[in-house]
Design a protein around this motif. Structure first.
Motif, PDB file in Angstrom:
ATOM      1  N   LEU B  34      -1.460  12.563  19.194  1.00 26.64           N
ATOM      2  CA  LEU B  34      -2.274  11.940  20.239  1.00 26.64           C
ATOM      3  C   LEU B  34      -1.903  10.482  20.434  1.00 26.64           C
ATOM      4  N   SER B  35      -1.791  10.069  21.687  1.00 29.49           N
ATOM      5  CA  SER B  35      -1.743   8.645  21.998  1.00 29.49           C
ATOM      6  C   SER B  35      -3.180   8.134  21.981  1.00 29.49           C
ATOM      7  N   PRO B  36      -3.374   6.819  21.945  1.00 31.44           N
ATOM      8  CA  PRO B  36      -4.755   6.319  21.850  1.00 31.44           C
ATOM      9  C   PRO B  36      -5.618   6.688  23.059  1.00 31.44           C
ATOM     10  N   TYR B  37      -6.784   7.226  22.780  1.00 32.01           N
ATOM     11  CA  TYR B  37      -7.801   7.511  23.782  1.00 32.01           C
ATOM     12  C   TYR B  37      -9.084   6.803  23.362  1.00 32.01           C
ATOM     13  N   LYS B  38      -9.795   6.233  24.343  1.00 33.55           N
ATOM     14  CA  LYS B  38     -11.078   5.603  24.051  1.00 33.55           C
ATOM     15  C   LYS B  38     -12.080   6.654  23.563  1.00 33.55           C
ATOM     16  N   LYS B  39     -12.151   7.762  24.278  1.00 31.35           N
ATOM     17  CA  LYS B  39     -13.052   8.856  23.902  1.00 31.35           C
ATOM     18  C   LYS B  39     -12.264  10.154  23.785  1.00 31.35           C
ATOM     19  N   LEU B  40     -12.701  10.992  22.871  1.00 36.17           N
ATOM     20  CA  LEU B  40     -12.132  12.328  22.731  1.00 36.17           C
ATOM     21  C   LEU B  40     -13.271  13.340  22.702  1.00 36.17           C
ATOM     22  N   MET B  41     -13.026  14.505  23.273  1.00 32.68           N
ATOM     23  CA  MET B  41     -14.022  15.572  23.250  1.00 32.68           C
ATOM     24  C   MET B  41     -13.347  16.882  22.861  1.00 32.68           C
ATOM     25  N   VAL B  42     -13.875  17.519  21.845  1.00 36.99           N
ATOM     26  CA  VAL B  42     -13.452  18.867  21.482  1.00 36.99           C
ATOM     27  C   VAL B  42     -14.486  19.825  22.049  1.00 36.99           C
ATOM     28  N   MET B  43     -14.025  20.842  22.751  1.00 40.88           N
ATOM     29  CA  MET B  43     -14.941  21.841  23.302  1.00 40.88           C
ATOM     30  C   MET B  43     -14.464  23.223  22.892  1.00 40.88           C
ATOM     31  N   TRP B  44     -15.354  23.987  22.282  1.00 37.99           N
ATOM     32  CA  TRP B  44     -14.986  25.341  21.873  1.00 37.99           C
ATOM     33  C   TRP B  44     -15.898  26.339  22.571  1.00 37.99           C
ATOM     34  N   GLN B  45     -15.284  27.378  23.108  1.00 32.51           N
ATOM     35  CA  GLN B  45     -16.030  28.360  23.903  1.00 32.51           C
ATOM     36  C   GLN B  45     -15.621  29.773  23.496  1.00 32.51           C
ATOM     37  N   GLY B  46     -16.616  30.594  23.207  1.00 33.24           N
ATOM     38  CA  GLY B  46     -16.357  32.002  22.926  1.00 33.24           C
ATOM     39  C   GLY B  46     -15.580  32.266  21.663  1.00 33.24           C
ATOM     40  N   ILE B  47     -15.632  31.328  20.728  1.00 31.19           N
ATOM     41  CA  ILE B  47     -14.901  31.512  19.467  1.00 31.19           C
ATOM     42  C   ILE B  47     -15.590  32.608  18.639  1.00 31.19           C
ATOM     43  N   VAL B  48     -14.802  33.545  18.160  1.00 27.98           N
ATOM     44  CA  VAL B  48     -15.309  34.587  17.271  1.00 27.98           C
ATOM     45  C   VAL B  48     -14.577  34.471  15.937  1.00 27.98           C
ATOM     46  N   PHE B 149     -10.019  32.447  12.306  1.00 25.17           N
ATOM     47  CA  PHE B 149     -10.154  32.738  13.731  1.00 25.17           C
ATOM     48  C   PHE B 149      -9.624  34.145  14.006  1.00 25.17           C
ATOM     49  N   THR B 150     -10.002  34.687  15.169  1.00 30.77           N
ATOM     50  CA  THR B 150      -9.614  36.066  15.488  1.00 30.77           C
ATOM     51  C   THR B 150      -8.862  36.164  16.808  1.00 30.77           C
ATOM     52  N   ALA B 151      -8.342  35.052  17.277  1.00 31.40           N
ATOM     53  CA  ALA B 151      -7.622  35.021  18.567  1.00 31.40           C
ATOM     54  C   ALA B 151      -8.553  35.339  19.727  1.00 31.40           C
ATOM     55  N   VAL B 152      -9.830  35.010  19.566  1.00 30.38           N
ATOM     56  CA  VAL B 152     -10.814  35.162  20.643  1.00 30.38           C
ATOM     57  C   VAL B 152     -11.442  33.800  20.905  1.00 30.38           C
ATOM     58  N   GLY B 153     -11.494  33.407  22.181  1.00 29.27           N
ATOM     59  CA  GLY B 153     -12.094  32.132  22.549  1.00 29.27           C
ATOM     60  C   GLY B 153     -11.056  31.037  22.706  1.00 29.27           C
ATOM     61  N   THR B 154     -11.523  29.871  23.145  1.00 31.44           N
ATOM     62  CA  THR B 154     -10.616  28.741  23.361  1.00 31.44           C
ATOM     63  C   THR B 154     -11.158  27.468  22.712  1.00 31.44           C
ATOM     64  N   VAL B 155     -10.242  26.607  22.327  1.00 27.79           N
ATOM     65  CA  VAL B 155     -10.562  25.260  21.859  1.00 27.79           C
ATOM     66  C   VAL B 155      -9.795  24.292  22.747  1.00 27.79           C
ATOM     67  N   ALA B 156     -10.501  23.388  23.365  1.00 24.83           N
ATOM     68  CA  ALA B 156      -9.856  22.440  24.276  1.00 24.83           C
ATOM     69  C   ALA B 156     -10.142  21.011  23.813  1.00 24.83           C
ATOM     70  N   LEU B 157      -9.159  20.144  24.018  1.00 19.53           N
ATOM     71  CA  LEU B 157      -9.316  18.728  23.692  1.00 19.53           C
ATOM     72  C   LEU B 157      -9.187  17.919  24.980  1.00 19.53           C
ATOM     73  N   TYR B 158     -10.179  17.077  25.242  1.00 19.40           N
ATOM     74  CA  TYR B 158     -10.181  16.210  26.407  1.00 19.40           C
ATOM     75  C   TYR B 158     -10.197  14.748  25.942  1.00 19.40           C
ATOM     76  N   GLY B 159      -9.740  13.851  26.820  1.00 17.08           N
ATOM     77  CA  GLY B 159      -9.749  12.444  26.449  1.00 17.08           C
ATOM     78  C   GLY B 159     -10.038  11.544  27.630  1.00 17.08           C
ATOM     79  N   VAL B 160     -10.502  10.337  27.318  1.00 17.54           N
ATOM     80  CA  VAL B 160     -10.695   9.266  28.299  1.00 17.54           C
ATOM     81  C   VAL B 160      -9.858   8.095  27.835  1.00 17.54           C
ATOM     82  N   LYS B 161      -8.937   7.635  28.653  1.00 18.89           N
ATOM     83  CA  LYS B 161      -8.072   6.504  28.291  1.00 18.89           C
ATOM     84  C   LYS B 161      -8.844   5.189  28.336  1.00 18.89           C
TER      85      LYS B 161
END
Lengths: 43, 161
Positions: B34-48, B149-161
């Motif tokens: 990662l390059s520097p980000y002011k804010k970071l957000m991890v979002m996980w959806q439908g993880i089994v 993990f079971t290969a179900v669902g997503t994990v996403a990383l978002y950032g604010v510069k």
């Protein structure tokens, strides 16, 4: 055999699955004990 | 890898950094480089998960006792953790996990603030806040379980510069 982890390079988008290092495995064991303690505290 | 903006007005303009489905039988997704980000957000959806437990978020692959948080849950309980190696989410301890964690102050040597976290696992949910006392700029975020993990669902990383 140690558990696997997935490394994702955000610059290239490439992902690699590898076995945990020894250091990661030691933390994994500690984390697992902590997770079990949290689960028990919720019962 | 292309970075796409997801819109936004005002000061927070969240960018999608990466989104993956965790590989089956793995125990962690490490977003690296990662390059520097002011804010970071991890979002996980439908993880089994393969077995009932919670999920955790760790910054900079830091194995020292530098993360702490408190939580309010739908059961009315209020809890906190002493300094440990990660922030735990999903107190229900089930196989189904959804949630997010927003971390502020990631681009400097100051304390990083878990300013907003929310997790739902089956019929339980919790709200989380806390901080990370490591001084390094954040260059890695890990989404971890002590199950697999079971290969179900997503994990996403978002950032604010």
């Amino acid at each position: 055999m140690k558990p696997q982890v997935m490394d994702v390079d955000v610059n290239t988008g490439e992902s690699t699955v590898r076995e945990m290092t020894d250091a990661e495995f030691q933390v994994y064991l500690k984390d697992k004990a902590d997770a079990e303690a949290r689960a028990n505290s919720q019962k | 890898m292309a970075i796409s903006k997801i819109g936004g007005t005002g000061s927070d303009n969240w960018e999608l950094i990466s989104s993956v489905t965790p590989t089956a039988a793995s125990t962690a997704v490490n977003f690296t480089g990662l390059s520097p980000y002011k804010k970071l957000m991890v979002m996980w959806q439908g993880i089994v998960l393969a077995a009932a437990t919670d999920v955790t978020v760790r910054l900079n692959n830091d194995f020292s006792q530098n993360h702490t948080n408190y939580r309010n849950t739908n059961s009315g309980s209020v809890g906190s953790s002493s300094f440990t190696t990660q922030w735990p989410f999903g107190d229900g301890g089930t196989v189904n996990q959804n949630g997010y964690a927003i971390v502020n102050n990631c681009d400097n040597a100051g304390v990083k603030i878990l300013e907003d976290g929310y997790a739902v696992s089956s019929n339980t949910y919790g709200y989380y806040r806390g901080f990370y006392r490591g001084s390094a700029i954040i260059n890695q975020v890990s989404f971890v379980t002590t199950s697999t993990f079971t290969a179900v669902g997503t994990v996403a990383l978002y950032g604010v510069k």
